[in-house]
Design an enzyme around this catalytic site. Structure first.
Site, PDB file in Angstrom:
ATOM      1  N   ASP A 208     -11.665 -25.946 -40.373  1.00  0.00           N
ATOM      2  CA  ASP A 208     -12.868 -26.371 -39.642  1.00  0.00           C
ATOM      3  C   ASP A 208     -12.670 -26.439 -38.299  1.00  0.00           C
ATOM      4  O   ASP A 208     -11.799 -26.980 -37.746  1.00  0.00           O
ATOM      5  CB  ASP A 208     -13.009 -27.714 -40.306  1.00  0.00           C
ATOM      6  N   GLU A 259       6.677 -20.782 -44.534  1.00  0.00           N
ATOM      7  CA  GLU A 259       7.730 -21.281 -45.443  1.00  0.00           C
ATOM      8  C   GLU A 259       7.407 -20.920 -46.738  1.00  0.00           C
ATOM      9  O   GLU A 259       8.626 -20.975 -47.646  1.00  0.00           O
ATOM     10  CB  GLU A 259       7.809 -22.866 -45.021  1.00  0.00           C
TER      11      GLU A 259
HETATM   12  C1  GLC Z   1     -17.962 -27.150 -39.286  1.00  0.00           C
HETATM   13  C2  GLC Z   1     -18.371 -27.553 -40.719  1.00  0.00           C
HETATM   14  C3  GLC Z   1     -19.624 -28.230 -40.389  1.00  0.00           C
HETATM   15  C4  GLC Z   1     -19.408 -29.647 -39.777  1.00  0.00           C
HETATM   16  C5  GLC Z   1     -18.569 -29.300 -38.705  1.00  0.00           C
HETATM   17  C6  GLC Z   1     -17.937 -30.730 -38.407  1.00  0.00           C
HETATM   18  O1  GLC Z   1     -18.692 -26.348 -38.406  1.00  0.00           O
HETATM   19  O2  GLC Z   1     -18.899 -26.383 -41.344  1.00  0.00           O
HETATM   20  O3  GLC Z   1     -20.359 -28.215 -41.796  1.00  0.00           O
HETATM   21  O4  GLC Z   1     -20.653 -30.319 -39.862  1.00  0.00           O
HETATM   22  O5  GLC Z   1     -17.545 -28.406 -38.724  1.00  0.00           O
HETATM   23  O6  GLC Z   1     -16.785 -30.778 -38.977  1.00  0.00           O
END
Ligand code: GLC
Ligand code: CA
Length: 557
Positions: A208, A259
């Site tokens: 993310d 790993e």
């Molecule tokens: C990414 C995710 C989104 C979230 C953001 C913060 O863009 O896909 O859904 O709001 O990160 O974590």
């Protein structure tokens, strides 16, 4: 290993990955919220579709201030969704069906309900507990002003003050405090989280906001325009996005994944989520020794036109060439308006010109598209063609749950049902992302296979989109996806590799892939002649050797 449909260690280079948003995928216990039992019970749908892997959006305990991207415990399962034992069962069941399993790593921020953030609030300014997050004193005579002018992605300041007067940074929602990646304890904690899941058999992570963990330690103000508005784009040299210090973090994770390369299960992989343009900036994330793949969001955000899509495709190919990393194509996800709706508008996305510059700036969470008139049937027709284009391109591809059903965006959710923080933080100006997160329809009867009421209400007219109704209907979306993914498995030309463009006219994209495959998409308003060969698959019923407007075909030469 033989259980895996794509058996090689390089499976991820050409994988079709099906994205599961767990709250909205399938309901195993009838409480209106998706869960792990629901996923286990519906793995046959995904395996039958012909996907190679699943990616499950955050399944961790979370107060859901940002749809699960506010993680309260990185080593557990949200009790609404199930248990760790069920997660293990899910991974084993997926592997038995030949599906690899990716989960979500959320390393930029935690939930404000994470134990370490609670400890930080309880501890004094300057304490080791506070140094796991980004706490600062405020500006102004009494520290009453935030430390700088940064704005949160959902609107409002990126700083919130705590009772003792300090402020903490949150690039996203107020309930998503940013981790301090300068603190070795934080880095070590994430090492351990990776091992925790790799040891349980997870095949990889979608990372993310992979471009946000590192910050300029001086935390400088962002530039403003004459009206005082803070610049919100991720320009080169930005103090909180796409910083060079990220490389160290990515390489550290890659070393941990490596790993596991010799384990019987094979390599563990990362896909980076970073909204960066142009592709050359993004390609640095997949340099050798960093992450494996990275979503190409220019492709997702591009308008429906031969010119824009060709520019984006060529830029991505050029940027990846020589790095050894495959391109990764994506049409939608839980943050974007569903493609079957987006492509039905009179404006469909960003225009990319010859030198790759977007002439329309669209923020990730913008409602920019939504002001343009909508023709749902046009959207359906184009989304079918878009699927055939995406799945014919060299590299890997993602399918967001419901895309295979042609699901539209739900545009008329009642205001009191909206859950996305965008709605509140924008002062009710932007509805946000709930319309693409509505629970997907399995059966045709009311409830569509879900306990009622569902956590976001489902439209009354979705029976025709259900898996049950579409099963066996060769003119439907589902069978188009099934056929396309089955060809993708059977044809050596598809997946990883390269393409050669054919000269087919201004409003047509046509390319060959070897051996013996041609894909053609007509973006224009006139029918075009089909290239020589046998039509394997078409997005619409073809007549008289021609391809109509907004149609696509796969051809064997
Ligand atoms: C990414 C995710 C989104 C979230 C953001 C913060 O863009 O896909 O859904 O709001 O990160 O974590
Ligand atoms: Ca449930």
């Amino acid at each position: 290993m033989s259980a895996y449909a794509s058996n090689s260690l390089d499976w991820w280079r050409s994988a079709v990955v099906y994205q599961i948003y767990p709250r909205s995928f399938a309901d195993g216990n009838g409480d209106g919220i998706g869960d792990l039992r629901g996923i286990i019970d519906h793995l046959a749908h995904i395996a039958g579709l012909g996907a190679d892997a699943i990616w499950i959006s955050p399944w961790y305990p979370s107060p859901q201030a940002d749809g699960g991207y506010d993680v309260a415990d990185y080593r557990a399962i949200n009790p609404d969704y199930g248990t760790l034992a069920e997660a293990d069962e899910l991974v084993a069941a997926a592997h038995r069906r030949g599906l690899r399993v990716l989960i979500d790593l959320v390393p930029n921020h935690s939930s404000d309900e994470h134990r370490w953030f609670r400890d930080a609030l309880a501890a004094a300014p300057g304490s080791p507990e506070r140094s796991r997050y980004i706490f600062r004193d405020g500006r102004g005579e009494h520290g009453e002003l935030p430390p700088n002018n940064w704005q949160g992605q959902f609107g409002g300041p990126a700083w919130t003050r705590v009772p003792d007067g300090q402020w903490y940074l949150h690039l996203f929602d107020v309930r998503q405090p940013d981790w301090n990646w300068e603190n070795p304890e934080v880095a070590a904690e994430f090492d351990d989280v990776l091992r925790f899941w790799f040891d349980r058999g997870i095949d990889g992570f979608r990372v993310d906001v992979a471009d946000s963990m590192a910050k300029d330690q001086t935390l400088p103000d962002l530039p403003t325009d004459r009206a005082g508005a803070v610049r919100m784009d991720k320009y080169v040299g930005h103090p909180s996005w796409d910083r060079p210090e990220l490389e160290r973090i990515h390489r550290r994770w890659r070393a941990i994944a490596d790993e596991y390369t010799d384990s019987p299960q094979g390599p563990r992989v990362f896909v980076s989520e970073a909204y960066l343009t142009p592709a050359a900036r993004l390609a640095r994330y997949v340099e050798p020794g960093r992450l494996h793949t990275t979503f190409n969001f220019d492709y997702l955000l591009a308008e429906w036109s031969a010119q824009s899509l060709r520019h984006v495709i060529d830029q991505a190919r050029a940027a990846h060439a020589g790095l050894g990393a495959p391109c990764t194509w994506v049409l939608g996800n839980h943050d974007q308006e569903r493609i079957a709706t987006r492509l039905g508008r009179s404006r469909t996305g960003r225009r990319f010109t010859a030198d790759g510059v977007a002439t329309e700036e669209i923020g990730v969470h913008d409602d920019w598209f939504k002001q343009f008139p909508l023709d749902p049937e046009l959207g359906q027709r184009r989304a079918r063609a878009a699927a055939l284009l995406e799945l014919a391109l060299p590299g890997g591809a993602y399918v967001y749950q419901g895309e295979e059903l042609g699901l539209p965006e739900v545009l008329d959710l009642p205001e009191d049902a909206l859950r996305d923080p965008t709605w509140e933080r924008s002062g009710h100006r932007m509805r946000g992302r709930d319309g693409c997160r509505v629970p997907i329809p399995w059966t045709a009867e009311p409830g569509y296979g879900w306990g009622q009421p569902t956590w976001l209400p489902q439209p009354a007219d979705w029976a025709g989109f259900s898996v049950e109704e579409q099963d066996g209907d060769i003119s439907g979306f589902l069978e188009l996806y099934r056929a396309a993914l089955s060809y993708r498995r059977g044809l050596a030309a598809l997946g990883d590799g390269d393409l050669t463009w054919l000269d087919a006219g201004e409003n047509v994209l046509a390319f060959t892939r070897e051996p013996g495959f041609t894909c053609i998409v007509n973006f224009g308003e006139q029918p075009v002649r089909l290239p020589a060969g046998e039509v394997l698959l078409a997005s619409a019923h073809l007549r008289g050797g021609t391809l109509g407007p907004d149609e696509a075909a796969w051809i064997e030469r």
